[in-house]
Design an enzyme around this catalytic site. Structure first.
Site, PDB file in Angstrom:
ATOM      1  N   TRP A 197      29.352 -32.540 -23.534  1.00  0.00           N
ATOM      2  CA  TRP A 197      28.265 -32.377 -24.502  1.00  0.00           C
ATOM      3  C   TRP A 197      27.053 -31.763 -23.768  1.00  0.00           C
ATOM      4  O   TRP A 197      26.735 -32.151 -22.645  1.00  0.00           O
ATOM      5  CB  TRP A 197      27.887 -33.743 -25.101  1.00  0.00           C
ATOM      6  N   ASP A 364      17.558 -30.121 -41.722  1.00  0.00           N
ATOM      7  CA  ASP A 364      18.612 -30.747 -40.927  1.00  0.00           C
ATOM      8  C   ASP A 364      18.727 -32.212 -41.339  1.00  0.00           C
ATOM      9  O   ASP A 364      18.343 -32.610 -42.454  1.00  0.00           O
ATOM     10  CB  ASP A 364      18.300 -30.554 -39.425  1.00  0.00           C
ATOM     11  N   ASP A 365      19.235 -33.037 -40.458  1.00  0.00           N
ATOM     12  CA  ASP A 365      19.507 -34.443 -40.733  1.00  0.00           C
ATOM     13  C   ASP A 365      18.259 -35.144 -41.299  1.00  0.00           C
ATOM     14  O   ASP A 365      17.127 -34.810 -40.935  1.00  0.00           O
ATOM     15  CB  ASP A 365      19.900 -35.093 -39.392  1.00  0.00           C
ATOM     16  N   ARG A 441      27.763 -43.035 -32.154  1.00  0.00           N
ATOM     17  CA  ARG A 441      26.495 -42.733 -32.831  1.00  0.00           C
ATOM     18  C   ARG A 441      26.339 -43.610 -34.090  1.00  0.00           C
ATOM     19  O   ARG A 441      25.959 -43.127 -35.156  1.00  0.00           O
ATOM     20  CB  ARG A 441      26.406 -41.254 -33.213  1.00  0.00           C
ATOM     21  N   ASP A 476      28.148 -30.728 -39.796  1.00  0.00           N
ATOM     22  CA  ASP A 476      28.129 -31.369 -38.480  1.00  0.00           C
ATOM     23  C   ASP A 476      29.250 -32.408 -38.347  1.00  0.00           C
ATOM     24  O   ASP A 476      29.854 -32.817 -39.348  1.00  0.00           O
ATOM     25  CB  ASP A 476      26.748 -32.025 -38.295  1.00  0.00           C
ATOM     26  N   MET A 477      29.494 -32.869 -37.140  1.00  0.00           N
ATOM     27  CA  MET A 477      30.550 -33.862 -36.878  1.00  0.00           C
ATOM     28  C   MET A 477      30.220 -34.482 -35.534  1.00  0.00           C
ATOM     29  O   MET A 477      30.381 -33.837 -34.502  1.00  0.00           O
ATOM     30  CB  MET A 477      31.869 -33.094 -36.829  1.00  0.00           C
ATOM     31  N   CYS A 524      29.367 -27.365 -36.644  1.00  0.00           N
ATOM     32  CA  CYS A 524      28.633 -27.986 -35.551  1.00  0.00           C
ATOM     33  C   CYS A 524      29.357 -29.277 -35.227  1.00  0.00           C
ATOM     34  O   CYS A 524      29.879 -29.944 -36.120  1.00  0.00           O
ATOM     35  CB  CYS A 524      27.211 -28.279 -36.043  1.00  0.00           C
ATOM     36  N   ASP A 546      23.869 -28.380 -28.339  1.00  0.00           N
ATOM     37  CA  ASP A 546      22.608 -29.099 -28.562  1.00  0.00           C
ATOM     38  C   ASP A 546      21.623 -28.799 -27.446  1.00  0.00           C
ATOM     39  O   ASP A 546      20.446 -29.133 -27.545  1.00  0.00           O
ATOM     40  CB  ASP A 546      22.868 -30.611 -28.600  1.00  0.00           C
TER      41      ASP A 546
HETATM   42  C1  DGJ Z   1      23.854 -32.903 -33.864  1.00  0.00           C
HETATM   43  C2  DGJ Z   1      23.535 -31.446 -33.994  1.00  0.00           C
HETATM   44  O1  DGJ Z   1      24.124 -30.734 -32.982  1.00  0.00           O
HETATM   45  C3  DGJ Z   1      22.022 -31.268 -34.024  1.00  0.00           C
HETATM   46  O2  DGJ Z   1      21.708 -29.913 -34.052  1.00  0.00           O
HETATM   47  C4  DGJ Z   1      21.485 -31.986 -35.218  1.00  0.00           C
HETATM   48  O3  DGJ Z   1      21.949 -31.391 -36.393  1.00  0.00           O
HETATM   49  C5  DGJ Z   1      21.883 -33.443 -35.171  1.00  0.00           C
HETATM   50  N1  DGJ Z   1      23.284 -33.611 -34.994  1.00  0.00           N
HETATM   51  C6  DGJ Z   1      21.453 -34.154 -36.415  1.00  0.00           C
HETATM   52  O4  DGJ Z   1      21.866 -35.448 -36.456  1.00  0.00           O
END
Ligand code: DGJ
Length: 728
Positions: A197, A364-365, A441, A476-477, A524, A546
């Site tokens: 990561w 985003d989130d 997470r 995302d995941m 993502c 990230d």
């Molecule tokens: C992981 C992504 O890689 C980030 O860019 C962001 O979207 C976060 N998740 C949000 O929880």
């Protein structure tokens, strides 16, 4: 037709523009591999086969030699070949011996789709031909259909395998890799893209020794740790010279890629779904389809191999409207405000973004359920009205009135234990009953091997996309799979869960992306944890990492470019000091690194100084001038950040009239000689104007003498040039 069958010699000859791939059926029907390499006109290489007896390599009894010594196309284990098999099946009597021989073959123009799986495709039948060779084992009643697609203008052969249980007994597929190639008498190294990561896809080049080299994922996704790709490089191969063979698996789950060097230095390359913790019950009449491996041949080094992958992936793997459209420059809220996103902030950022020339704002989130941090609400895909009192639809309209497109973040494969969805359906996540479920997470993975789960998630996501004018989705995941089991599968099918989960995900992605063809999807997985061809089939770009630090990104983008086109790499300018590693780099360097990808900003535009805003305005203006080169140009690597203090690369338009060059120097150094950067891919007979200056240089001059690069000034230097040929 790029596929010929020479009946008398029982030889198949597959030809791409620069390569030949030759197979031979030897009595009583074993399919042997004769050659894959630079194109040759002849095909009868049977004289190369070594049928003599050697100690401890038993004669199979059926073939005139030992399978242990012969190069094979799709080897099994158990009758005289001791190397890694490409597949293994178990019969009802417990035996795992399979002896499959040639039954028939057929060729078809074009490229048939793979049932339920992503794959490269053609738009016209004349772009490729496909050969299917059927092998059969009568005792097991299994047919193994080997599929080869030969592309006509690229040095690409794709391979996949289908198992059909044509008998009366149930079979267990214990191992079913998608391809196998045996290389005889060729000394080579392996190059692969390991990482973690925030440190995805480093470039590692290592020698092969007798024994096995393998990379794999047991994480349920392709992973940050290993990419489903490797290349074999001749001992003298470099970026620009020599023979290179690239292998890339179109799959996003557990994989295995292996090279086994045997006692006679024969190299067996295999790739496919990881057999680890895998077993698939194949009942009579059932079919199992393996994912596709894309095999690229280059006799002009790694650079040409990458260009071939890029051309194929951006035009015949990626799909949808955005395949042929330049991507909007975005502002994303994540590193700007994280979970503190709300209606007011989004409007303010949109206003600022518009003034700077940006084209898309992404929430985003944090916009849904009770999501104020990462401990809750995944699965509750309805807007948080405290943060967005007017809902998303009116906000989207307002954003659009300002001239920006509107996008959102989602993480559909996940559920938070603290969510309404989980409370209503605790058994909807992957789990093993009576065992603890590990959290990653603070979240669990939904069980996409279940029809009902896929259906409900697809319905919830489709509802958001139908109700609101959404132009972009970041999918995302954020965790890997543990306690992989499904509440609905019977005990004998539990080891199918990981692959069934992947098939379910692909089904949902197919449904959603085809129902909303105008939406740009970006995949993502905690950055680039699922940067693989499987995902690119549904979503034409991926958030690369990230880690948005400009210096680390040079390496990450360089490594990713070994296989994936730059127009698939989400790439943003973020605040400094960098939130992950604390390094401060200039806005110029951050912009110049990020603009070699799908460009955007991920910082709080409201707190920037007037000077910074002006610099961003200029970057955006400049990017719009070179965006077509990122989208459709050929990419050349010039200097590797893995080999020194400097890195450089460039893009060249298809007619070679335009180019965009980037140069990065990591640390300043004292008293260095003046350096020149030798360019590639230009037309040596053309003149090129450098930026908007009066300086004009010949293509030959730029490639063989070089472009003068800036003298070392301070740490983290960068420079970019735009070259245009004024000649028609
Ligand atoms: C992981 C992504 O890689 C980030 O860019 C962001 O979207 C976060 N998740 C949000 O929880």
């Amino acid at each position: 037709m790029s596929i010929s069958y020479h009946k008398e010699a029982r030889i198949f000859h597959l030809q791409t523009p620069n390569s030949s791939y030759i197979m031979h059926i030897v009595k009583p029907g074993y399919l042997l591999h004769l050659y894959w390499g630079r194109k040759i006109c002849t095909h009868d290489l049977r004289y190369l086969l070594d049928f003599k007896e050697r100690p401890f390599s038993p004669m199979s009894g059926r073939v005139e030699g030992s399978l242990d010594l012969l190069p094979q196309e799709y080897p099994s284990y158990g009758s005289s070949d001791f190397r890694s098999p490409a597949f293994q099946l178990q019969l009802e009597n417990g035996s795992t011996i399979i002896d499959a021989t040639y039954r028939s073959h057929r060729t078809v123009p074009g490229k048939p789709a793979l049932e339920g799986l992503p794959a490269t495709y053609v738009e016209n039948q004349d772009e490729a031909d496909t050969l299917e060779i059927t092998l059969q084992d009568d005792l097991a009643g299994v047919q193994i259909i080997l599929t080869y697609t030969v592309f006509s203008i690229l040095d690409v052969i794709t391979r996949s395998v289908r198992f059909l249980n044509a008998g009366m007994q149930s079979l267990k597929l214990l191992r079913c890799l998608s391809m196998s190639v045996d290389f005889v008498d060729w000394e080579c190294d392996v190059l692969h893209l390991p990482g973690s990561w925030a440190r995805e896809r480093g470039v590692e080049h290592q020698a092969l020794r007798q024994g096995s080299f393998s990379i794999e994922s047991r994480r349920g996704t392709s992973s940050h740790q290993h990419n489903p790709f490797f290349a074999l490089l001749g001992k003298s191969a470099t970026e620009d010279y020599g023979e290179v063979y690239g292998f890339s698996l179109v799959y996003s789950g557990n994989f295995l890629a292996q090279v086994e060097v045997d006692q006679y230095k024969m190299k067996r390359v295999t790739m496919g779904i990881n057999p680890f913790d895998f077993c698939w019950l194949l009942k009579p009449s059932e079919v199992f389809q393996c994912p596709e491996v894309v095999m690229v041949y280059s006799n002009q080094g790694m650079g040409q191999m990458s260009i071939t992958f890029h051309r194929l992936y951006r035009s015949r793997l990626c799909r949808g409207r955005y395949r042929d459209h330049e991507r909007p420059i975005l502002i994303n809220t994540w590193e700007a405000v994280y979970f503190n996103v709300n209606d007011k902030i989004v409007k303010e950022l949109a206003q600022e973004g518009r003034d700077l020339g940006l084209e898309l704002i992404v929430i985003d989130d944090g916009w849904f359920g009770q999501r104020n941090n990462d401990t809750s609400s995944l699965g509750d895909w309805y807007v948080n009205e405290n943060k967005f009192p007017g809902g998303l639809s009116s906000l989207a309209r307002e954003v659009e009135k300002k001239g920006l497109k509107f996008g959102i973040w989602i993480e559909p494969e996940m559920v938070s234990p603290d969510s309404d969805l989980y409370k209503a359906h605790p058994d909807w996540c992957l789990h093993v009953s009576d065992r603890y479920s590990s959290l990653g997470r603070h979240q669990l993975v939904l069980d996409f091997s279940r029809e009902d789960v896929c259906h409900e998630i697809s319905r919830r996501i489709s509802a958001i996309l139908s109700d609101t004018s959404i132009s972009y989705v970041k999918w995302d995941m954020n965790r890997h799979l543990t306690e992989v089991g499904s509440a609905l599968l019977p005990p004998e099918r539990q080891r199918e869960t990981a692959h069934r989960h992947m098939l379910g995900l692909y089904r949902v992605l197919e449904e959603i992306t085809s129902a909303f063809p105008d939406v740009l999807f970006e995949s993502c997985s905690g950055g680039g944890g699922r940067f693989d061809p499987g995902m690119l089939y549904y979503m034409p770009q991926t958030w690369t990492s990230d880690n948005t630090d400009a210096i680390d990104r040079v390496k990450i983008q360089y490594g990713t470019s070994i296989v994936y086109p730059l127009c698939a790499m989400g790439s943003h300018v973020s605040p400094v000091p960098n939130h992950l590693i604390g390094r401060a780099t200039s806005l110029k360097a951050r912009g110049e690194v990020a603009m070699s990808g799908v460009f955007g900003y991920e910082l709080d535009l409201r707190v920037l100084s007037a000077e910074e805003k002006q610099a961003i305005r200029e970057q955006v203006k400049f990017y719009k001038k070179i965006r077509h080169l990122i989208s459709y140009g050929d990419f050349y690597r010039l200097l590797s950040p893995f080999e020194g203090n400097e890195a450089a690369w460039m893009f060249v338009s298809s007619g070679r009239k335009e180019a965009f060059v980037s140069f990065f120097r990591i640390l300043a150094q004292a008293n260095m000689p003046a350096a020149r950067l030798r360019l590639k891919g230009l037309d040596e007979s053309r003149k090129y104007q450098i930026d908007d200056t009066d300086q004009v240089c010949g293509g030959d001059e730029l490639m063989y003498v070089g472009l003068k690069v800036p003298e070392p000034g301070r740490d983290f230097q960068s420079a970019v040039w735009r070259l245009r040929s004024p000649e028609p």
